[in-house]
Design an enzyme around this catalytic site. Structure first.
Site, PDB file in Angstrom:
ATOM      1  N   ASN A  31     -13.042  -3.105   2.171  1.00 36.58           N
ATOM      2  CA  ASN A  31     -14.009  -2.016   2.284  1.00 36.58           C
ATOM      3  C   ASN A  31     -14.975  -2.101   1.101  1.00 36.58           C
ATOM      4  O   ASN A  31     -14.539  -2.306  -0.047  1.00 36.58           O
ATOM      5  CB  ASN A  31     -13.297  -0.659   2.289  1.00 36.58           C
ATOM      6  CG  ASN A  31     -12.442  -0.476   3.537  1.00 36.58           C
ATOM      7  OD1 ASN A  31     -12.829  -0.916   4.620  1.00 36.58           O
ATOM      8  ND2 ASN A  31     -11.281   0.154   3.391  1.00 36.58           N
ATOM      9  N   GLN A  36     -14.092   2.742   1.064  1.00 37.65           N
ATOM     10  CA  GLN A  36     -13.525   2.303  -0.215  1.00 37.65           C
ATOM     11  C   GLN A  36     -13.244   3.508  -1.100  1.00 37.65           C
ATOM     12  O   GLN A  36     -14.125   4.356  -1.308  1.00 37.65           O
ATOM     13  CB  GLN A  36     -14.472   1.329  -0.930  1.00 37.65           C
ATOM     14  CG  GLN A  36     -13.856   0.730  -2.188  1.00 37.65           C
ATOM     15  CD  GLN A  36     -14.745  -0.323  -2.863  1.00 37.65           C
ATOM     16  OE1 GLN A  36     -15.899  -0.516  -2.469  1.00 37.65           O
ATOM     17  NE2 GLN A  36     -14.203  -0.978  -3.875  1.00 37.65           N
ATOM     18  N   ASP A  72       0.850  -1.191   0.000  1.00 38.97           N
ATOM     19  CA  ASP A  72       0.000   0.000   0.000  1.00 38.97           C
ATOM     20  C   ASP A  72       0.890   1.246   0.000  1.00 38.97           C
ATOM     21  O   ASP A  72       1.887   1.321   0.731  1.00 38.97           O
ATOM     22  CB  ASP A  72      -0.914   0.010   1.235  1.00 38.97           C
ATOM     23  CG  ASP A  72      -2.072   0.975   1.070  1.00 38.97           C
ATOM     24  OD1 ASP A  72      -3.219   0.504   0.950  1.00 38.97           O
ATOM     25  OD2 ASP A  72      -1.827   2.209   1.046  1.00 38.97           O
ATOM     26  N   VAL A  84     -10.848   2.943  -3.958  1.00 42.90           N
ATOM     27  CA  VAL A  84     -10.474   2.362  -5.255  1.00 42.90           C
ATOM     28  C   VAL A  84     -11.467   1.238  -5.550  1.00 42.90           C
ATOM     29  O   VAL A  84     -11.606   0.304  -4.751  1.00 42.90           O
ATOM     30  CB  VAL A  84      -9.031   1.820  -5.245  1.00 42.90           C
ATOM     31  CG1 VAL A  84      -8.691   1.189  -6.594  1.00 42.90           C
ATOM     32  CG2 VAL A  84      -8.029   2.932  -4.906  1.00 42.90           C
ATOM     33  N   HIS A 114      -6.979  -5.620   2.157  1.00 42.44           N
ATOM     34  CA  HIS A 114      -5.866  -5.043   2.900  1.00 42.44           C
ATOM     35  C   HIS A 114      -5.322  -6.106   3.848  1.00 42.44           C
ATOM     36  O   HIS A 114      -6.093  -6.794   4.535  1.00 42.44           O
ATOM     37  CB  HIS A 114      -6.343  -3.878   3.783  1.00 42.44           C
ATOM     38  CG  HIS A 114      -6.829  -2.670   3.046  1.00 42.44           C
ATOM     39  ND1 HIS A 114      -6.040  -1.563   2.826  1.00 42.44           N
ATOM     40  CD2 HIS A 114      -8.034  -2.383   2.500  1.00 42.44           C
ATOM     41  CE1 HIS A 114      -6.745  -0.641   2.191  1.00 42.44           C
ATOM     42  NE2 HIS A 114      -7.963  -1.110   1.980  1.00 42.44           N
ATOM     43  N   HIS A 118     -10.116  -5.231  -3.284  1.00 46.75           N
ATOM     44  CA  HIS A 118      -8.780  -5.440  -2.723  1.00 46.75           C
ATOM     45  C   HIS A 118      -8.895  -5.819  -1.262  1.00 46.75           C
ATOM     46  O   HIS A 118      -9.723  -5.277  -0.526  1.00 46.75           O
ATOM     47  CB  HIS A 118      -7.896  -4.197  -2.880  1.00 46.75           C
ATOM     48  CG  HIS A 118      -8.553  -2.925  -2.463  1.00 46.75           C
ATOM     49  ND1 HIS A 118      -9.442  -2.246  -3.265  1.00 46.75           N
ATOM     50  CD2 HIS A 118      -8.457  -2.203  -1.312  1.00 46.75           C
ATOM     51  CE1 HIS A 118      -9.863  -1.170  -2.640  1.00 46.75           C
ATOM     52  NE2 HIS A 118      -9.290  -1.109  -1.438  1.00 46.75           N
TER      53      HIS A 118
HETATM   54  P1  AMP Z   1      -9.624   1.534   0.075  1.00 46.28           P
HETATM   55  O1  AMP Z   1      -9.647   2.863   0.788  1.00 46.28           O
HETATM   56  O2  AMP Z   1     -10.076   0.372   0.890  1.00 46.28           O
HETATM   57  O3  AMP Z   1     -10.300   1.637  -1.277  1.00 46.28           O
HETATM   58  O4  AMP Z   1      -8.094   1.231  -0.186  1.00 46.28           O
HETATM   59  C1  AMP Z   1      -7.373   1.745  -1.262  1.00 46.28           C
HETATM   60  C2  AMP Z   1      -5.934   1.687  -0.876  1.00 46.28           C
HETATM   61  O5  AMP Z   1      -5.163   1.831  -2.036  1.00 46.28           O
HETATM   62  C3  AMP Z   1      -5.518   2.778   0.100  1.00 46.28           C
HETATM   63  O6  AMP Z   1      -5.036   2.195   1.305  1.00 46.28           O
HETATM   64  C4  AMP Z   1      -4.459   3.540  -0.665  1.00 46.28           C
HETATM   65  O7  AMP Z   1      -3.404   3.983   0.165  1.00 46.28           O
HETATM   66  C5  AMP Z   1      -4.007   2.512  -1.678  1.00 46.28           C
HETATM   67  N1  AMP Z   1      -3.444   3.056  -2.894  1.00 46.28           N
HETATM   68  C6  AMP Z   1      -3.952   4.062  -3.655  1.00 46.28           C
HETATM   69  N2  AMP Z   1      -3.171   4.272  -4.729  1.00 46.28           N
HETATM   70  C7  AMP Z   1      -2.150   3.382  -4.634  1.00 46.28           C
HETATM   71  C8  AMP Z   1      -1.012   3.096  -5.440  1.00 46.28           C
HETATM   72  N3  AMP Z   1      -0.736   3.774  -6.575  1.00 46.28           N
HETATM   73  N4  AMP Z   1      -0.161   2.112  -5.031  1.00 46.28           N
HETATM   74  C9  AMP Z   1      -0.409   1.433  -3.898  1.00 46.28           C
HETATM   75  N5  AMP Z   1      -1.468   1.640  -3.110  1.00 46.28           N
HETATM   76  C10 AMP Z   1      -2.326   2.610  -3.468  1.00 46.28           C
END
Ligand code: AMP
Length: 113
Positions: free
Chosen positions: A86, A93, A31, A95, A101, A99
């Site tokens: 999430n 969430q 992350d 992204v 975590h 995924h």
């Molecule tokens: P969520 O908030 O559950 O959607 O988690 C998305 C996660 O993706 C967050 O913890 C971000 O820090 C992580 N994230 C966003 N962009 C990147 C990236 N380019 N490389 C690695 N992690 C990322």
């Protein structure tokens, strides 16, 4: 694959990542904003928007995410960790490519905020 999806771009290598593991089905990377000493994301290569979009045929793939998470966690030197999905903005969430975590390397409190 979805053209506008950040994590699909990471899988393709179009956006760089700190990759920890990859096979035909699954991609694992650190992350970018770690919330614990160990914090990585386990994603299927198949574009699924989130837990609420998992389909009947995806069960085996979703189970594999857990097995890969444990394997990579042990590679990272931890056997105790938290797995988090999430689903939706209110749940945090950001992204919209499913995924998992994996968080560990410190004591984690419960419940989460
Ligand atoms: P969520 O908030 O559950 O959607 O988690 C998305 C996660 O993706 C967050 O913890 C971000 O820090 C992580 N994230 C966003 N962009 C990147 C990236 N380019 N490389 C690695 N992690 C990322």
């Amino acid at each position: 694959m979805s053209d506008n999806c950040l994590f699909c771009k990471i899988i393709k290598g179009a956006v760089p990542s700190d990759k920890l593991y990859e096979d035909d089905d699954v991609f694992v990377f650190r992350d970018i904003a770690p919330q614990a000493p160990v914090h990585f994301l386990v994603i299927p290569k198949k574009h699924v928007k989130g837990p609420g979009a998992v389909e009947a045929g995806d069960e085996r793939l979703m189970g594999k995410l857990i097995r890969v998470a444990d394997q990579v966690a042990r590679q990272e030197g931890i056997s105790q960790y938290r797995l988090v999905f999430n689903n939706g903005e209110k749940a945090g969430q950001t992204v919209f490519h499913i995924h998992m975590h994996v968080l560990g390397g410190r004591s984690l409190t419960w419940p989460p905020g």
